[in-house]
Design an enzyme around this catalytic site. Structure first.
Site, PDB file in Angstrom:
ATOM      1  N   ASN A  51      12.960 -56.696  -1.062  1.00  0.00           N
ATOM      2  CA  ASN A  51      11.601 -57.254  -1.027  1.00  0.00           C
ATOM      3  C   ASN A  51      10.528 -56.312  -0.477  1.00  0.00           C
ATOM      4  OD1 ASN A  51      12.705 -57.570   1.542  1.00  0.00           O
ATOM      5  ND2 ASN A  51      11.397 -59.312   1.987  1.00  0.00           N
TER       6      ASN A  51
ATOM      7  N   GLU B  38      18.300 -57.221  10.704  1.00  0.00           N
ATOM      8  CA  GLU B  38      17.079 -58.005  10.484  1.00  0.00           C
ATOM      9  C   GLU B  38      17.369 -58.914   9.307  1.00  0.00           C
ATOM     10  OE1 GLU B  38      14.587 -58.355  12.285  1.00  0.00           O
ATOM     11  OE2 GLU B  38      14.749 -56.626  13.608  1.00  0.00           O
TER      12      GLU B  38
ATOM     13  N   CYS C 130      10.476 -62.071   4.623  1.00  0.00           N
ATOM     14  CA  CYS C 130      11.219 -62.684   5.727  1.00  0.00           C
ATOM     15  C   CYS C 130      10.261 -63.322   6.718  1.00  0.00           C
ATOM     16  CB  CYS C 130      12.066 -61.626   6.423  1.00  0.00           C
ATOM     17  SG  CYS C 130      11.123 -60.167   6.838  1.00  0.00           S
TER      18      CYS C 130
ATOM     19  N   GLU D 278      16.370 -70.852   4.306  1.00  0.00           N
ATOM     20  CA  GLU D 278      15.406 -69.913   3.738  1.00  0.00           C
ATOM     21  C   GLU D 278      15.466 -69.985   2.215  1.00  0.00           C
ATOM     22  OE1 GLU D 278      16.201 -65.642   3.864  1.00  0.00           O
ATOM     23  OE2 GLU D 278      14.213 -65.383   4.728  1.00  0.00           O
TER      24      GLU D 278
ATOM     25  N   GLU E  86      12.943 -52.846  15.681  1.00  0.00           N
ATOM     26  CA  GLU E  86      12.597 -51.744  14.790  1.00  0.00           C
ATOM     27  C   GLU E  86      11.124 -51.389  15.002  1.00  0.00           C
ATOM     28  OE1 GLU E  86      14.740 -51.317  11.079  1.00  0.00           O
ATOM     29  OE2 GLU E  86      14.629 -53.490  10.908  1.00  0.00           O
TER      30      GLU E  86
HETATM   31  P1  NAD Z   1      21.301 -59.135   0.674  1.00  0.00           P
HETATM   32  O1  NAD Z   1      21.942 -59.463   1.960  1.00  0.00           O
HETATM   33  O2  NAD Z   1      21.830 -59.749  -0.551  1.00  0.00           O
HETATM   34  O3  NAD Z   1      21.333 -57.570   0.426  1.00  0.00           O
HETATM   35  C1  NAD Z   1      20.836 -56.662   1.386  1.00  0.00           C
HETATM   36  C2  NAD Z   1      21.538 -55.333   1.178  1.00  0.00           C
HETATM   37  O4  NAD Z   1      22.915 -55.490   1.546  1.00  0.00           O
HETATM   38  C3  NAD Z   1      21.524 -54.841  -0.260  1.00  0.00           C
HETATM   39  O5  NAD Z   1      21.341 -53.446  -0.287  1.00  0.00           O
HETATM   40  C4  NAD Z   1      22.924 -55.201  -0.732  1.00  0.00           C
HETATM   41  O6  NAD Z   1      23.376 -54.404  -1.797  1.00  0.00           O
HETATM   42  C5  NAD Z   1      23.731 -54.952   0.523  1.00  0.00           C
HETATM   43  N1  NAD Z   1      25.057 -55.593   0.545  1.00  0.00           N
HETATM   44  C6  NAD Z   1      25.456 -56.705  -0.112  1.00  0.00           C
HETATM   45  N2  NAD Z   1      26.766 -56.944   0.138  1.00  0.00           N
HETATM   46  C7  NAD Z   1      27.189 -55.982   0.984  1.00  0.00           C
HETATM   47  C8  NAD Z   1      28.440 -55.694   1.615  1.00  0.00           C
HETATM   48  N3  NAD Z   1      29.513 -56.439   1.431  1.00  0.00           N
HETATM   49  N4  NAD Z   1      28.497 -54.629   2.426  1.00  0.00           N
HETATM   50  C9  NAD Z   1      27.417 -53.861   2.654  1.00  0.00           C
HETATM   51  N5  NAD Z   1      26.212 -54.070   2.067  1.00  0.00           N
HETATM   52  C10 NAD Z   1      26.103 -55.126   1.244  1.00  0.00           C
HETATM   53  O7  NAD Z   1      19.738 -59.460   0.850  1.00  0.00           O
HETATM   54  P2  NAD Z   1      18.590 -59.348  -0.264  1.00  0.00           P
HETATM   55  O8  NAD Z   1      18.756 -60.497  -1.199  1.00  0.00           O
HETATM   56  O9  NAD Z   1      18.509 -57.971  -0.822  1.00  0.00           O
HETATM   57  O10 NAD Z   1      17.282 -59.549   0.617  1.00  0.00           O
HETATM   58  C11 NAD Z   1      16.749 -60.783   0.926  1.00  0.00           C
HETATM   59  C12 NAD Z   1      17.043 -61.143   2.368  1.00  0.00           C
HETATM   60  O11 NAD Z   1      16.546 -60.128   3.238  1.00  0.00           O
HETATM   61  C13 NAD Z   1      16.350 -62.412   2.823  1.00  0.00           C
HETATM   62  O12 NAD Z   1      17.241 -63.207   3.554  1.00  0.00           O
HETATM   63  C14 NAD Z   1      15.243 -61.913   3.742  1.00  0.00           C
HETATM   64  O13 NAD Z   1      14.826 -62.818   4.719  1.00  0.00           O
HETATM   65  C15 NAD Z   1      15.871 -60.714   4.340  1.00  0.00           C
HETATM   66  N6  NAD Z   1      14.854 -59.819   4.889  1.00  0.00           N
HETATM   67  C16 NAD Z   1      14.735 -59.730   6.248  1.00  0.00           C
HETATM   68  C17 NAD Z   1      13.777 -58.910   6.817  1.00  0.00           C
HETATM   69  C18 NAD Z   1      13.642 -58.808   8.307  1.00  0.00           C
HETATM   70  O14 NAD Z   1      13.109 -57.813   8.761  1.00  0.00           O
HETATM   71  N7  NAD Z   1      14.098 -59.785   9.079  1.00  0.00           N
HETATM   72  C19 NAD Z   1      12.944 -58.162   5.996  1.00  0.00           C
HETATM   73  C20 NAD Z   1      13.083 -58.268   4.622  1.00  0.00           C
HETATM   74  C21 NAD Z   1      14.057 -59.098   4.081  1.00  0.00           C
END
Ligand code: NAD
Length: 479
Positions: free
Chosen positions: A149, A247, A281, A380, A459
């Site tokens: 995102n 995060e 997020c 969420e 961060e």
């Molecule tokens: P996701 O957890 O599906 O993926 C995040 C990353 O993790 C991707 O690069 C993905 O390929 C990787 N990943 C997936 N499975 C893995 C595994 N088994 N081992 C290691 N890496 C793996 O999340 P998303 O759909 O890409 O992003 C959306 C989420 O991110 C939402 O929940 C949002 O709230 C959160 N987010 C949080 C913040 C924050 O700062 N708190 C900021 C932006 C987004």
């Protein structure tokens, strides 16, 4: 002609086309083709980062400053082009894409400066004649795993401090946004990073991400993404006794009190809940509104939502772009159905929209009559969906705001100094906003949350040092 972007491993661009990147505003538009790393490439990248660490960690401030400053300058000079490409692959608007790109440039500039401000402490020992020095050193190989995102800002706010403090990196971006990730790595590579210091491994989370989690040679992992994946990162990191930082999600409240400036409250709610298609997020998905302003607030929200321009992210007039992909769109629509089944009233939007090109367009949805116990208020959704929860007074608003498994951001719209101050002190969130949207933060101050939203040190800003360094205490007896 479709571009082919490769992975960067030990200073070499490697790999064959493995995945395609589709524009969510126009699914006929292929942004590019990307190499897809497997476990072997992940291992090579980790080995390269490990080998490069001794050299980079001793490189000194000037070498690091030069790379980070050059990177910042190039990103800023190319902000319109990179911002457009970001909007094309992720679906946020052009203004948001360019804004995020500028922010990435500012982050690299900030950490370029930080390289020249590294310091330690020296104190006398309790033993006469002995001196004690406290210094900070890089942690080693840092694994960076990012979501889709914020395709350029999140990689920037992890990569810049990691490099500034002398770490080497294996970077795994989200599958949906490889172009922004590749661009930032390409710029850093050409800015003069020695080989192996920064490695890019695009590919599946379950394959290449998992290989990073399973490696004993990754000394720290900085992760942003969903709670489910975050828990896997945590469990694997404990197994290897490595540092980790998470995060994750949010279900952020925006409280609107009777004494709020209605125009300010509506601006905050529309921006916080729906800009970036609600895919932040920090989005305010729970609008907690006191009785006296409730009906006026809803009427004003509907009026504003009706005027929003929803369309192709690359059209300069667009205010809300498409949802990022089919899976996320289905999740949004499923939650809209769940909200109705739970008894909330869909007061505005929530329907699919047709535009000139095939894309994932959804009209922003506003629920009223929601309770804080409903799934739409607890989970969420990560789309342009927000609920209004009606409350009696400030005390009830604060209780509802804090009644959530998350704690990333919170906001209050009020003209009362007393309530604003009380809310800042008592909100159980890492970041609190008064008369501002819950989303949209500065790049030079700490970012992070509490409870289920975050784990580990903050961060951004100077606080980033906590995660990307480890402290050494050295004792000297000079005789
Ligand atoms: P996701 O957890 O599906 O993926 C995040 C990353 O993790 C991707 O690069 C993905 O390929 C990787 N990943 C997936 N499975 C893995 C595994 N088994 N081992 C290691 N890496 C793996 O999340 P998303 O759909 O890409 O992003 C959306 C989420 O991110 C939402 O929940 C949002 O709230 C959160 N987010 C949080 C913040 C924050 O700062 N708190 C900021 C932006 C987004």
């Amino acid at each position: 002609m479709t571009v082919l972007r490769k992975n960067l491993i030990d200073g070499e661009w490697l790999g064959e086309a493995g995945s395609r990147n589709i524009n969510p505003s126009n699914t006929n538009d292929v942004v590019g083709e990307y190499a897809s790393a497997g476990p072997e490439e992940a291992k090579q990248a980790i080995a390269a980062a490990k080998a490069a660490f001794p050299g980079w960690s001793r490189s000194g401030p000037l070498a690091r400053h030069a790379v980070l400053k050059k990177t910042s300058d190039e990103i800023m000079a190319r902000k319109d082009e990179i911002g457009r490409s970001l909007a094309r692959e992720e679906g946020k608007t052009l203004a948001e894409g360019v804004g995020e790109t500028i922010r990435a440039a500012q982050i690299f500039d900030f950490f370029a400066g930080e390289t020249l401000r590294l310091s330690g402490e020296m104190v006398p020992s309790v033993r006469p004649g002995v001196g004690v020095e406290m210094t900070r050193e890089g942690v080693g190989v840092v694994g960076i795993i990012t979501p889709w995102n914020f395709p350029i800002a999140i990689p920037a706010w992890k990569i810049a401090p990691a490099l500034a403090y002398g770490n080497t990196i294996v970077f795994k971006p989200a599958e949906l946004v490889p172009e922004s990730a590749w661009t930032i790595v390409d710029i850093l590579h050409r800015a003069g990073l020695p080989k192996g210091v920064l490695n890019l491994v695009m590919g599946k989370g379950s394959v290449v991400g998992q290989a990073m989690l399973d490696s004993p040679d990754v000394n720290a992992i900085s992760f942003t993404g969903s709670v489910g994946t975050g828990k896997r990162v945590a469990a694997a990191s404990v197994e290897h006794m490595r540092k980790f930082q998470l995060e994750m999600g949010g279900k952020n409240p925006l409280v609107v009190l009777d004494d709020a400036d209605l125009a300010v409250a509506v601006d905050c709610a529309v921006n916080g809940a729906y800009f970036s298609t609600g895919q932040r997020c920090t989005a305010s998905s729970r609008l907690i509104v006191t009785e006296g302003i409730h009906d006026r607030f809803i009427d004003a929200m509907k009026e504003r939502l009706d005027k929003l321009v929803i369309g192709d992210a690359l059209d300069a007039k667009t205010q809300i772009g498409p949802v990022v992909d089919q899976t996320q769109l289905k999740q949004d629509e499923d939650y809209i159905a769940i909200g109705r089944q739970e008894g909330a009233e869909l007061a505005f939007g929530g329907e699919r929209l047709e535009r000139e090109t095939p894309g994932f367009y959804l009209r922003p949805a506003l629920f009223t009559g929601a309770t804080n116990a409903m799934r739409i208020s607890r989970e969420e959704i990560f789309g342009p969906v927000a609920n209004v929860i009606r409350v009696k007074d400030y005390d009830e608003a604060l209780t509802v705001a804090n009644d959530t498994p998350f704690g990333l951001t919170s906001g209050i719209c009020t003209t009362s100094l007393k309530h604003a101050t009380h809310f800042k002190r008592n909100s159980e969130a890492g970041m609190v906003m008064v008369n501002l949207p819950t989303a949209g933060v500065d790049f030079h101050v700490p970012f992070g949350g509490r409870k289920g939203s975050s784990y580990g040190p903050r961060e951004q800003g100077r606080y980033a040092m906590e995660f990307y360094t480890t402290v050494k205490t050295a004792y000297t007896f000079a005789g």
